[in-house]
Structures are given as C-alpha cells and as structure tokens.
Design a protein around this motif. Structure first.
Motif, PDB file in Angstrom:
ATOM      1  N   TYR A 207       0.851  -1.191   0.000  1.00  0.00           N
ATOM      2  CA  TYR A 207       0.000   0.000   0.000  1.00  0.00           C
ATOM      3  C   TYR A 207       0.890   1.245   0.000  1.00  0.00           C
ATOM      4  CZ  TYR A 207       1.190  -0.515   4.940  1.00  0.00           C
ATOM      5  OH  TYR A 207       1.877  -0.681   6.118  1.00  0.00           O
ATOM      6  N   ARG A 208       0.309   2.377  -0.391  1.00  0.00           N
ATOM      7  CA  ARG A 208       1.026   3.655  -0.324  1.00  0.00           C
ATOM      8  C   ARG A 208       0.980   4.176   1.105  1.00  0.00           C
ATOM      9  NH1 ARG A 208       2.681   7.565  -3.793  1.00  0.00           N
ATOM     10  NH2 ARG A 208       1.844   6.398  -5.584  1.00  0.00           N
ATOM     11  N   TYR A 209       2.100   4.714   1.586  1.00  0.00           N
ATOM     12  CA  TYR A 209       2.148   5.222   2.954  1.00  0.00           C
ATOM     13  C   TYR A 209       3.030   6.461   3.025  1.00  0.00           C
ATOM     14  CZ  TYR A 209       6.752   2.978   3.277  1.00  0.00           C
ATOM     15  OH  TYR A 209       8.060   2.616   3.064  1.00  0.00           O
ATOM     16  N   ARG A 210       2.813   7.229   4.118  1.00  0.00           N
ATOM     17  CA  ARG A 210       3.670   8.370   4.447  1.00  0.00           C
ATOM     18  C   ARG A 210       4.311   8.083   5.802  1.00  0.00           C
ATOM     19  NH1 ARG A 210       0.329  12.136   3.730  1.00  0.00           N
ATOM     20  NH2 ARG A 210       1.162  13.026   1.813  1.00  0.00           N
TER      21      ARG A 210
ATOM     22  N   GLU B  32      -2.915  13.891  -0.756  1.00  0.00           N
ATOM     23  CA  GLU B  32      -1.639  14.352  -1.286  1.00  0.00           C
ATOM     24  C   GLU B  32      -0.632  13.201  -1.256  1.00  0.00           C
ATOM     25  OE1 GLU B  32      -0.678  17.265  -2.434  1.00  0.00           O
ATOM     26  OE2 GLU B  32      -2.353  18.603  -1.962  1.00  0.00           O
ATOM     27  N   THR B  33       0.203  13.124  -2.297  1.00  0.00           N
ATOM     28  CA  THR B  33       1.189  12.041  -2.379  1.00  0.00           C
ATOM     29  C   THR B  33       2.615  12.507  -2.109  1.00  0.00           C
ATOM     30  OG1 THR B  33       1.411  12.373  -4.773  1.00  0.00           O
ATOM     31  CG2 THR B  33      -0.220  10.756  -4.027  1.00  0.00           C
ATOM     32  N   TRP B  34       2.809  13.801  -1.770  1.00  0.00           N
ATOM     33  CA  TRP B  34       4.161  14.259  -1.472  1.00  0.00           C
ATOM     34  C   TRP B  34       4.681  13.557  -0.219  1.00  0.00           C
ATOM     35  CZ3 TRP B  34       6.512  16.316   2.754  1.00  0.00           C
ATOM     36  CH2 TRP B  34       7.818  16.790   2.577  1.00  0.00           C
ATOM     37  N   GLY B  35       5.948  13.148  -0.234  1.00  0.00           N
ATOM     38  CA  GLY B  35       6.559  12.501   0.922  1.00  0.00           C
ATOM     39  C   GLY B  35       6.039  11.104   1.191  1.00  0.00           C
ATOM     40  N   THR B  36       5.375  10.472   0.179  1.00  0.00           N
ATOM     41  CA  THR B  36       4.836   9.117   0.362  1.00  0.00           C
ATOM     42  C   THR B  36       5.698   8.116  -0.392  1.00  0.00           C
ATOM     43  OG1 THR B  36       3.372   9.270  -1.555  1.00  0.00           O
ATOM     44  CG2 THR B  36       2.504  10.029   0.567  1.00  0.00           C
ATOM     45  N   VAL B  37       5.497   6.859  -0.054  1.00  0.00           N
ATOM     46  CA  VAL B  37       6.190   5.758  -0.712  1.00  0.00           C
ATOM     47  C   VAL B  37       5.146   4.953  -1.481  1.00  0.00           C
ATOM     48  CG1 VAL B  37       7.624   3.701  -0.397  1.00  0.00           C
ATOM     49  CG2 VAL B  37       7.942   5.695   1.090  1.00  0.00           C
ATOM     50  N   ALA B  38       5.396   4.734  -2.762  1.00  0.00           N
ATOM     51  CA  ALA B  38       4.440   4.019  -3.603  1.00  0.00           C
ATOM     52  C   ALA B  38       4.340   2.555  -3.182  1.00  0.00           C
ATOM     53  CB  ALA B  38       4.856   4.123  -5.069  1.00  0.00           C
ATOM     54  N   PRO B  39       3.210   1.895  -3.483  1.00  0.00           N
ATOM     55  CA  PRO B  39       3.073   0.472  -3.144  1.00  0.00           C
ATOM     56  C   PRO B  39       4.178  -0.356  -3.785  1.00  0.00           C
ATOM     57  CG  PRO B  39       0.960   1.400  -3.801  1.00  0.00           C
ATOM     58  CD  PRO B  39       1.986   2.435  -4.111  1.00  0.00           C
ATOM     59  N   ASN B  40       4.563  -1.402  -3.052  1.00  0.00           N
ATOM     60  CA  ASN B  40       5.540  -2.385  -3.526  1.00  0.00           C
ATOM     61  C   ASN B  40       6.883  -1.725  -3.862  1.00  0.00           C
ATOM     62  OD1 ASN B  40       3.486  -4.473  -3.488  1.00  0.00           O
ATOM     63  ND2 ASN B  40       2.693  -3.560  -5.369  1.00  0.00           N
ATOM     64  N   THR B  41       7.251  -0.715  -3.056  1.00  0.00           N
ATOM     65  CA  THR B  41       8.509   0.003  -3.275  1.00  0.00           C
ATOM     66  C   THR B  41       9.332  -0.001  -1.992  1.00  0.00           C
ATOM     67  OG1 THR B  41       7.422   1.445  -4.897  1.00  0.00           O
ATOM     68  CG2 THR B  41       9.544   2.185  -4.020  1.00  0.00           C
ATOM     69  N   GLU B  42      10.600  -0.341  -2.104  1.00  0.00           N
ATOM     70  CA  GLU B  42      11.494  -0.288  -0.951  1.00  0.00           C
ATOM     71  C   GLU B  42      11.878   1.164  -0.677  1.00  0.00           C
ATOM     72  OE1 GLU B  42      14.917  -3.222  -0.061  1.00  0.00           O
ATOM     73  OE2 GLU B  42      15.909  -1.454  -0.948  1.00  0.00           O
ATOM     74  N   ALA B  43      12.033   1.516   0.620  1.00  0.00           N
ATOM     75  CA  ALA B  43      12.366   2.896   0.989  1.00  0.00           C
ATOM     76  C   ALA B  43      13.416   2.887   2.096  1.00  0.00           C
ATOM     77  CB  ALA B  43      11.117   3.643   1.455  1.00  0.00           C
ATOM     78  N   THR B  44      14.338   3.864   2.040  1.00  0.00           N
ATOM     79  CA  THR B  44      15.362   4.020   3.081  1.00  0.00           C
ATOM     80  C   THR B  44      15.210   5.397   3.707  1.00  0.00           C
ATOM     81  OG1 THR B  44      16.894   2.605   1.876  1.00  0.00           O
ATOM     82  CG2 THR B  44      17.821   3.991   3.596  1.00  0.00           C
ATOM     83  N   ILE B  45      15.217   5.428   5.051  1.00  0.00           N
ATOM     84  CA  ILE B  45      15.044   6.662   5.808  1.00  0.00           C
ATOM     85  C   ILE B  45      16.327   6.899   6.620  1.00  0.00           C
ATOM     86  CG2 ILE B  45      13.705   7.801   7.627  1.00  0.00           C
ATOM     87  CD1 ILE B  45      11.294   6.182   6.663  1.00  0.00           C
ATOM     88  N   HIS B  46      16.844   8.126   6.532  1.00  0.00           N
ATOM     89  CA  HIS B  46      18.094   8.482   7.186  1.00  0.00           C
ATOM     90  C   HIS B  46      17.824   9.550   8.244  1.00  0.00           C
ATOM     91  CE1 HIS B  46      20.145   6.467   3.813  1.00  0.00           C
ATOM     92  NE2 HIS B  46      19.289   7.132   3.033  1.00  0.00           N
ATOM     93  N   MET B  47      18.448   9.369   9.453  1.00  0.00           N
ATOM     94  CA  MET B  47      18.403  10.376  10.527  1.00  0.00           C
ATOM     95  C   MET B  47      19.806  10.989  10.597  1.00  0.00           C
ATOM     96  SD  MET B  47      17.233   9.770  14.456  1.00  0.00           S
ATOM     97  CE  MET B  47      17.117  11.083  15.648  1.00  0.00           C
ATOM     98  N   ILE B  48      19.904  12.338  10.444  1.00  0.00           N
ATOM     99  CA  ILE B  48      21.189  12.994  10.244  1.00  0.00           C
ATOM    100  C   ILE B  48      21.304  14.191  11.187  1.00  0.00           C
ATOM    101  CG2 ILE B  48      22.687  14.150   8.554  1.00  0.00           C
ATOM    102  CD1 ILE B  48      20.884  12.716   6.409  1.00  0.00           C
ATOM    103  N   ALA B  49      22.488  14.347  11.813  1.00  0.00           N
ATOM    104  CA  ALA B  49      22.797  15.549  12.605  1.00  0.00           C
ATOM    105  C   ALA B  49      23.475  16.572  11.694  1.00  0.00           C
ATOM    106  CB  ALA B  49      23.705  15.206  13.782  1.00  0.00           C
TER     107      ALA B  49
END
Length: 357
Positions: free
Chosen positions: A247-250, A313-330
């Motif tokens: 599914y699509r998610y934010r 709105e689809t900004w900042g979302t991940v499309a279905p069946n798509t791998e995503a990587t999230i980075h936390m940065i100082a």
C-alpha cells in the motif's frame, strides 16, 4: 345395297381370351363365323383373342399410413403439396368420422370410417406399491398409497424414507455480498467502511475501518557516540530500510538524540527519505544554542513537511511495492569554533507507516 336391311340378326356373343404358350408369338388375328338357321336355334360363335404373358410387375404400395387429425383447411392445403411418395397417407378430418386417403394425385374420402366411442370400461384395480432407493426396496412404512373410489378419480401418495446424504453439488454462482443473509441490512455502508462480526446480531455488519499501523523502531543500540570536529557539518546517525509494502504510505516520524555543543553552535537533526543528502525532508528537530560552554541538550525529532497538504496528497509518500530508506542525520547549522558530540544514550527513531488513500 338397299337402304333397309333384309333381315335383322341379334347376336349373343361370348368372348374368351386364349392364352399362348410362353415364348411363342401372340395371336394376332381371329375370325368370327356366324350361321343363320331357319329354325332360330341358338348357335355359339367362338372368337380367339390375342393373349400376352407379361413380366412380373413392381410390388404395390404399402398399407395405409395414418398421419393423425387435420382440419379441412389443412387437408385442402396438403392436396397441393403431397405427391406419389405419400401414397396411402391417411388423415382424419377434424370434427368428423371421415377418413381422407391420398391416392397419389388427390384425396379419396371415406365417410364414417371411424366408429363411435364405445362404452366406458371397468375401473382399473389399483394397489399401493413399494419405494426403492438406489434399487433397494425400502421396508416398513415407506410406500405408495392409492386413494379413490371405484371409477376414480384416484390420487397417488408416496411416503419416502430418510434419504442418504448425496455428494456435494457444484459451486453455484457468486452472489452480491451487500444482500447476503449473513450481512446485517439495518444500516447500509458508507465510504471506507468494512465488514466486521457483531456477536449480538450474529451477522457481519458495516463499521468504520480500523486498519493496523505498522511501526519500525530504532533503539539506542543502533546509534553510536561520536565526536565531530569544528569543520564537520553533517553526520548520519542511523538509517532504516523499509521493505516493499502493498500500500502507499507516508512515514510518521518521532524520536530524538542528545547532542553536546559549545556556545554559538546550533546542531539540528533532519530525517530524509531516499538519499541522505538530497532526499525528501520528512522530519526535523531544532537544536537550540546552549548558554554555557560545554552544554548539551536533547533534540526531539517530529514529522515535518515543507508545504501545506490535504488528504490524498502524495508528497513525501512511498508508492506500493517500493522499498524505501530513511536516514536520521545531525546537521550543524551555526558556529564555527569548537567541535561537537552526539551521544547514543536515550537516542531513538520511531517510524509509523500511515496509509494514504
């Protein structure tokens, strides 16, 4: 020759055919001699006629073939269509006892060919029988019952035993779920509602969807304590890879980390989706400058968007069946003197996958 005859002779003539021997030519001539006697006594004259021995002819047509009852108009119409192939076809004319026989070229009508209806015969003798299931006679009460007086009318009743359960039948066509007897019809559904079980009703009923939220948590054990120099402006604190979801998610971001810095420095925390430098900016935590040298503070991170958004709105979302990587940065935003430090104690990143319609 005189006009009036001299005498009139009455002749009683008998003619016989004389058969010829097979193989011989037929007789072609004959003579008749008549002699008059004065006393008028009868004399007989015999004349021979040719006789022919022919070959055996074809077999005659079969007997009558009855074709049922027709109206007078229908019979008149058939007379225009029947031929020699329908020889001896017979029909009864409606409302009469006349029999119409086709003789090859026309109908020959025989009046009163059918007799009148006879007297009613005796009533049948009827007795009850047995019931068989799969060829086996069922003993006991099951059977056939006959009811009715002599002459009828009769009624036939059948008493069946408990029958064995048959094999399952074929699957029937699918029916609409909205009108199913297993679904409560009290309240019709509205958009985005789903079916849930209602124990009190004993049926499925429509309710607002409460879909589970998937959550990923990065604990302090996935962070590290690092000291950065005065010239360092960025440091990746942790990265999380979210496997493809159907599914699509934010991502909904919450977390924080403890940062030590000197007076005049501002160390913020950013969360980027995709690339650790140019990815979508989806989370932010502001690090305030401390008043004392060597001070530290806990920087809280929350979700952040660089624009106003409405549902869908689809900004900042991940499309279905798509791998995503999230980075936390100082990220050091201010201050050029002195180094700075990130501590792992109580560091955390929580990511909730919020479904987007």
């Amino acid at each position: 020759m005189p006009e009036d005859p001299i005498e009139r002779i009455n002749v009683d003539l008998e003619v016989y055919g004389i058969p010829q021997t097979p193989g011989l030519p037929p007789m072609t001539e004959t003579y008749l001699h008549v002699r008059r006697r004065q006393d008028g006594a009868a004399e007989r004259a015999v004349i021979g006629l040719p006789a022919y021995h022919g070959e055996q002819g074809e077999r005659g047509a079969a007997g009558m073939v009855h074709q049922g009852t027709r109206t007078l108009a229908e019979l008149e119409g058939l007379a225009m269509t029947l031929g020699e192939n329908e020889l001896n076809f017979t029909y009864r004319c409606t409302g009469t006892d006349n029999l119409w026989v086709w003789i090859g070229t026309t109908f020959r009508v025989y009046e009163n060919a059918f007799g009148t209806k006879g007297d009613r015969g005796p009533a049948p003798v009827m007795t009850g029988g047995t019931v068989t299931v799969d060829g086996v006679v069922q003993e006991g009460a099951p059977g056939v019952r006959i009811q009715g007086a002599d002459g009828g009318p009769y009624s036939v009743g059948i008493d069946l035993p408990p029958l064995p359960v048959g094999p399952p039948g074929p699957v029937g066509p699918a029916g609409p779920i909205y009108t199913s007897i297993d679904v409560s019809q009290t309240t019709p559904p509205t958009d985005a509602q789903i079916l849930v079980h209602d124990a009190a009703l004993g049926k499925m009923t429509w309710r607002n969807a409460m879909l589970p939220v998937e959550e990923y948590v990065v604990g302090s054990n996935s962070f590290e304590t690092v000291t950065k120099g005065a010239s360092d402006t960025r440091h990746v604190l942790t990265s999380v890879t979210i496997p493809p979801r159907p599914y699509r998610y934010r991502p909904d971001i919450v977390g924080g980390v403890e940062i030590k810095r000197v007076t005049g420095q501002q160390i913020d925390v950013e969360v980027l989706l995709g690339d650790p430098v140019s990815g979508s900016f989806i989370g932010h935590g502001r690090g305030d400058s401390p008043d004392l040298v060597g001070g530290s503070s806990y920087v809280n991170v929350v979700s952040w968007a660089d624009r106003s958004m409405n549902p869908g709105e689809t900004w900042g979302t991940v499309a279905p069946n798509t791998e995503a990587t999230i980075h936390m940065i100082a990220v050091k935003r201010a201050g050029n003197i002195g180094g700075w430090q990130v501590r792992r104690d109580f560091a955390q990143l929580r990511i909730r996958l919020m479904r987007v319609v």
